[in-house]
Design a protein around this motif. Structure first.
Motif: not given
Length: 163
Positions: A125-130
């Motif tokens: 999903l491109g949720e790098d921080a997560l």
């Protein structure tokens, strides 16, 4: 399709929240039955770490715009019940310590698998921080598993075999 993957990740995070809460309660009960000081110390440290894991899952859900809700992780429920039943079958002592480690490692392995999937979903999903947040928890779970193996090999097994 991306929205379904996001929903899946939210559902998995709610599951992780329930799993961590159940694991925490199980460890808090188990630590009272431990006799080996190294194991007791390790479980107490992981209790504190698990409280941080719960906070991270809350943060992850917040990043996804969701709340923990009332979802119950049925897999963790089964692992916790099994660990408790096995503990009831033994008296306090070296064998009980091995039973506790066995139950805890099953729990750790479940969490390692679950966080691995969660990280893959966050990455997709491109949720790098997560993804980074979850990676920190995954590494801590792996370290706990390794520490349980070490204490078993270095102390607990010899104590149990000496009985």
């Amino acid at each position: 399709m991306k929205s379904e993957v996001r929903e899946l990740l939210v559902d998995q995070m709610k599951d992780a929240y329930s799993a961590e809460k159940q694991a925490l309660r199980c460890m808090q009960r188990a630590v009272r039955k431990v006799t080996a000081p190294a194991l007791k110390e390790g479980i107490q440290a992981h209790v504190e770490q698990t409280q941080t894991h719960i906070e991270r899952v809350e943060q992850a859900l917040d990043m996804l715009g969701a709340r923990p809700g009332r979802k119950v992780c049925e897999a963790m429920r089964g692992l916790v019940e099994e660990a408790q039943h096995e503990m009831e079958e033994h008296d306090k002592g070296p064998v009980m310590d091995l039973v506790i480690v066995a139950g805890m490692q099953r729990i750790e392995h479940y969490e390692i698998a679950a966080y691995g999937v969660d990280i893959a979903l966050a990455k997709a999903l491109g949720e790098d921080a997560l993804m980074a947040l979850l990676q920190t928890t995954l590494e801590e779970e792996k370290q706990t598993d390794m520490k349980l193996t070490e204490v078993t090999q270095q102390t607990l097994m010899a104590d149990a075999m000496a009985d």
